[in-house]
Design a protein around this motif. Structure first.
Motif, PDB file in Angstrom:
ATOM      1  N   LEU A 211       0.828  -1.204   0.000  1.00 31.01           N
ATOM      2  CA  LEU A 211       0.000   0.000   0.000  1.00 31.01           C
ATOM      3  C   LEU A 211       0.866   1.260   0.000  1.00 31.01           C
ATOM      4  O   LEU A 211       0.598   2.214  -0.742  1.00 31.01           O
ATOM      5  N   ALA A 212       1.901   1.269   0.834  1.00 24.24           N
ATOM      6  CA  ALA A 212       2.777   2.444   0.900  1.00 24.24           C
ATOM      7  C   ALA A 212       3.555   2.619  -0.396  1.00 24.24           C
ATOM      8  O   ALA A 212       3.729   3.741  -0.886  1.00 24.24           O
ATOM      9  N   PHE A 213       4.034   1.520  -0.971  1.00 20.75           N
ATOM     10  CA  PHE A 213       4.830   1.600  -2.197  1.00 20.75           C
ATOM     11  C   PHE A 213       3.994   2.120  -3.366  1.00 20.75           C
ATOM     12  O   PHE A 213       4.426   3.015  -4.096  1.00 20.75           O
ATOM     13  N   ILE A 214       2.813   1.560  -3.546  1.00 20.14           N
ATOM     14  CA  ILE A 214       1.979   1.971  -4.681  1.00 20.14           C
ATOM     15  C   ILE A 214       1.515   3.408  -4.514  1.00 20.14           C
ATOM     16  O   ILE A 214       1.465   4.171  -5.487  1.00 20.14           O
ATOM     17  N   THR A 215       1.170   3.800  -3.293  1.00 17.72           N
ATOM     18  CA  THR A 215       0.760   5.185  -3.058  1.00 17.72           C
ATOM     19  C   THR A 215       1.898   6.146  -3.381  1.00 17.72           C
ATOM     20  O   THR A 215       1.689   7.194  -4.009  1.00 17.72           O
ATOM     21  N   SER A 216       3.104   5.812  -2.956  1.00 22.37           N
ATOM     22  CA  SER A 216       4.249   6.660  -3.246  1.00 22.37           C
ATOM     23  C   SER A 216       4.582   6.657  -4.730  1.00 22.37           C
ATOM     24  O   SER A 216       4.916   7.691  -5.313  1.00 22.37           O
ATOM     25  N   TRP A 217       4.499   5.485  -5.370  1.00 23.48           N
ATOM     26  CA  TRP A 217       4.824   5.366  -6.792  1.00 23.48           C
ATOM     27  C   TRP A 217       3.889   6.227  -7.647  1.00 23.48           C
ATOM     28  O   TRP A 217       4.317   6.838  -8.622  1.00 23.48           O
ATOM     29  N   ASN A 218       2.614   6.265  -7.261  1.00 23.75           N
ATOM     30  CA  ASN A 218       1.634   7.020  -8.036  1.00 23.75           C
ATOM     31  C   ASN A 218       1.537   8.477  -7.614  1.00 23.75           C
ATOM     32  O   ASN A 218       0.718   9.217  -8.166  1.00 23.75           O
ATOM     33  N   PHE A 268       2.349  -5.478  -7.167  1.00 20.13           N
ATOM     34  CA  PHE A 268       1.051  -5.754  -6.564  1.00 20.13           C
ATOM     35  C   PHE A 268       0.614  -7.187  -6.848  1.00 20.13           C
ATOM     36  O   PHE A 268       0.070  -7.867  -5.975  1.00 20.13           O
ATOM     37  N   ILE A 269       0.829  -7.675  -8.062  1.00 24.71           N
ATOM     38  CA  ILE A 269       0.392  -9.018  -8.432  1.00 24.71           C
ATOM     39  C   ILE A 269       1.118 -10.068  -7.587  1.00 24.71           C
ATOM     40  O   ILE A 269       0.506 -11.014  -7.077  1.00 24.71           O
ATOM     41  N   PHE A 270       2.430  -9.920  -7.403  1.00 26.56           N
ATOM     42  CA  PHE A 270       3.190 -10.906  -6.644  1.00 26.56           C
ATOM     43  C   PHE A 270       2.841 -10.879  -5.154  1.00 26.56           C
ATOM     44  O   PHE A 270       2.974 -11.899  -4.469  1.00 26.56           O
ATOM     45  N   ALA A 271       2.394  -9.731  -4.656  1.00 25.90           N
ATOM     46  CA  ALA A 271       2.105  -9.613  -3.223  1.00 25.90           C
ATOM     47  C   ALA A 271       0.618  -9.706  -2.916  1.00 25.90           C
ATOM     48  O   ALA A 271       0.224  -9.573  -1.753  1.00 25.90           O
ATOM     49  N   GLU A 272      -0.226  -9.943  -3.927  1.00 26.25           N
ATOM     50  CA  GLU A 272      -1.682  -9.901  -3.733  1.00 26.25           C
ATOM     51  C   GLU A 272      -2.152 -10.922  -2.703  1.00 26.25           C
ATOM     52  O   GLU A 272      -3.002 -10.626  -1.869  1.00 26.25           O
ATOM     53  N   ARG A 273      -1.590 -12.132  -2.718  1.00 25.65           N
ATOM     54  CA  ARG A 273      -2.012 -13.160  -1.770  1.00 25.65           C
ATOM     55  C   ARG A 273      -1.690 -12.742  -0.340  1.00 25.65           C
ATOM     56  O   ARG A 273      -2.492 -12.965   0.580  1.00 25.65           O
ATOM     57  N   HIS A 274      -0.537 -12.130  -0.146  1.00 28.57           N
ATOM     58  CA  HIS A 274      -0.178 -11.679   1.199  1.00 28.57           C
ATOM     59  C   HIS A 274      -1.043 -10.506   1.642  1.00 28.57           C
ATOM     60  O   HIS A 274      -1.306 -10.338   2.831  1.00 28.57           O
ATOM     61  N   ILE A 275      -1.475  -9.677   0.690  1.00 26.12           N
ATOM     62  CA  ILE A 275      -2.337  -8.546   1.038  1.00 26.12           C
ATOM     63  C   ILE A 275      -3.647  -9.034   1.620  1.00 26.12           C
ATOM     64  O   ILE A 275      -4.118  -8.543   2.651  1.00 26.12           O
ATOM     65  N   VAL A 276      -4.249 -10.042   0.991  1.00 31.24           N
ATOM     66  CA  VAL A 276      -5.514 -10.580   1.488  1.00 31.24           C
ATOM     67  C   VAL A 276      -5.328 -11.174   2.872  1.00 31.24           C
ATOM     68  O   VAL A 276      -6.141 -10.946   3.790  1.00 31.24           O
ATOM     69  N   GLY A 277      -4.243 -11.930   3.068  1.00 27.57           N
ATOM     70  CA  GLY A 277      -3.999 -12.520   4.377  1.00 27.57           C
ATOM     71  C   GLY A 277      -3.745 -11.473   5.447  1.00 27.57           C
ATOM     72  O   GLY A 277      -4.216 -11.602   6.577  1.00 27.57           O
ATOM     73  N   GLY A 278      -3.021 -10.409   5.089  1.00 24.58           N
ATOM     74  CA  GLY A 278      -2.750  -9.358   6.069  1.00 24.58           C
ATOM     75  C   GLY A 278      -3.982  -8.601   6.470  1.00 24.58           C
ATOM     76  O   GLY A 278      -4.223  -8.329   7.658  1.00 24.58           O
ATOM     77  N   LEU A 279      -4.835  -8.284   5.504  1.00 23.17           N
ATOM     78  CA  LEU A 279      -6.071  -7.566   5.819  1.00 23.17           C
ATOM     79  C   LEU A 279      -7.022  -8.451   6.612  1.00 23.17           C
ATOM     80  O   LEU A 279      -7.692  -7.986   7.531  1.00 23.17           O
ATOM     81  N   THR A 280      -7.073  -9.753   6.290  1.00 24.83           N
ATOM     82  CA  THR A 280      -7.938 -10.666   7.030  1.00 24.83           C
ATOM     83  C   THR A 280      -7.504 -10.784   8.487  1.00 24.83           C
ATOM     84  O   THR A 280      -8.315 -10.734   9.402  1.00 24.83           O
TER      85      THR A 280
END
Length: 285
Positions: A211-218, A268-280
Motif C-alpha cells: 500500500l505504501a509503495f503503490i501510493t508513493s509510486w503514483n 502488486f500481483i506478486f504480493a496480492e495473496r499476502h495482502i488478502v492474508g494481512g487484511l484478514t
C-alpha cells in the motif's frame, strides 16, 4: 450380513436469484477496471494512423518500435530510478516506524495509549492533498526542495496512519504465551519484536508495504511542487512531461504510460495473496 454405510450426500450450495446479478456486477467491475488498462497497453503496439482510424481496435500489424524507443530512452530510466528511490525509501520509513509504533500500541499498556491510537486513526481523514501547502512551506524552510528526501519523508508520514491501523490489531492477536515463552528463553523485548513478532506479522507487513509503495509510486502532487528540475522528476511527472512534448504522438504516449505502471502492477500481483492474508488477520484482530 454385512452392514453398509452410506456416505451422506454433500449439500449443494443454495442458488439465489441474486447470484446471476452478483456475477454480472463483478464482471462489470472487472471490465471497467481492465478495459482502460488493455487500451493503454495495446495502444502502445499500434501506430498513430491505426489509433486515429479505429481507436478501439487491435494492433494490425503489431508495432514494437514504440516500446523499444521508450526503453532506449535515457529519460525513462532516469524517471524510473527516481521513482524507485523515493518509493522504496518512503516504504521503508513508513513500515519501519509504523511497525515499532504498532508494537508499542499493541503489546504495552500505558496512559494515553488509546488517545495516541485515535490520533493516528484521525490521520486517515487528512490526505496529503489537504496539507500540501503547509508541507511545501515546511520543506522550503528545511531546504528540502529539489531533493528526493523532501518527497519521501512526507509520503512516509502520511502512510503511517494506515500502516499502524493495519499492524496493531494483527500484532495484538499474536498470543501472549509466545512472548512469555520467549522471555523465559532469555529474549529481550527488542529481541522478541525483531526475531519473533516481525516474522509472524509478515502478511500484514507485506500488505502495508504494498500500500505504501503503490501510493508513493503514483504520487504526483507532492513531486510536482518539490521538483522543478526535470532531472529529479518521477515517472508520473515524466509521463506528463512526455505528453506535453509529444502531444501528437499518441502511440508513444500510450507506450510510455503502460511502461510506467508495469513496476507497481507487477509488485502488486506478486504480493496480492499476502495482502488478502494481512487484511484478514487485521480484521480478525
Amino acid at each position: 450380513m454385512t452392514a453398509t454405510t452410506l456416505a451422506p450426500a454433500k449439500a449443494k450450495a443454495p442458488f439465489s436469484a441474486m447470484t446471476p446479478v452478483r456475477y454480472l456486477f463483478a464482471l462489470l467491475i472487472v471490465g471497467v477496471t481492465v478495459a482502460p488498462l488493455l487500451f493503454v497497453i495495446l495502444g502502445g503496439f499500434r501506430t498513430n494512423a491505426q489509433i486515429n482510424t479505429d481507436p478501439a481496435g487491435l494492433p494490425s500489424p503489431w508495432v514494437f518500435s514504440n516500446y523499444a524507443n521508450i526503453l532506449a530512452s535515457e529519460a525513462f530510466w532516469r524517471f524510473l530510478g527516481n521513482s524507485a528511490l523515493i518509493s522504496v525509501s518512503s516504504t521503508a520509513i513508513a513500515v519501519g516506524l509504523g511497525s515499532m509504533a504498532a508494537f508499542a500500541l499493541s503489546r504495552y499498556r500505558f496512559r494515553g495509549r488509546e488517545a495516541l491510537y485515535s490520533m493516528f486513526t484521525i490521520g486517515l481523514l487528512f490526505p496529503l492533498g489537504v496539507a500540501i501547502l503547509p508541507v511545501y512551506l515546511l520543506l522550503r524552510q528545511l531546504h528540502l526542495l529539489e531533493s528526493w528526501v523532501g518527497v519521501a519523508l512526507p509520503q512516509a508520514a502520511f502512510a503511517l496512519p494506515v500502516t499502524i491501523i493495519i499492524l496493531r490489531p494483527f500484532m495484538a492477536a499474536i498470543p501472549t504465551e509466545i512472548e512469555d515463552a520467549a522471555v523465559v528463553d532469555g529474549a529481550t523485548r527488542l529481541g522478541f519484536f525483531w526475531r519473533i513478532l516481525l516474522p509472524l506479522s509478515r502478511p500484514a507487513l507485506v500488505t502495508v508495504s504494498v500500500l505504501a509503495f503503490i501510493t508513493s509510486w503514483n504520487g504526483y502532487l507532492l513531486p510536482l511542487l518539490v521538483f522543478n528540475n526535470p532531472e529529479n522528476f518521477t515517472l508520473p511527472l515524466g509521463v506528463a512531461t512526455f505528453q506535453s512534448q509529444y502531444a501528437q504522438d499518441t502511440a508513444s504516449i500510450l507506450a510510455f504510460t503502460a511502461l510506467s505502471i508495469v513496476p507497481a502492477l507487477v509488485f502488486f500481483i506478486f504480493a496480492e495473496r499476502h495482502i488478502v492474508g494481512g487484511l484478514t488477520g487485521s480484521v480478525k484482530g
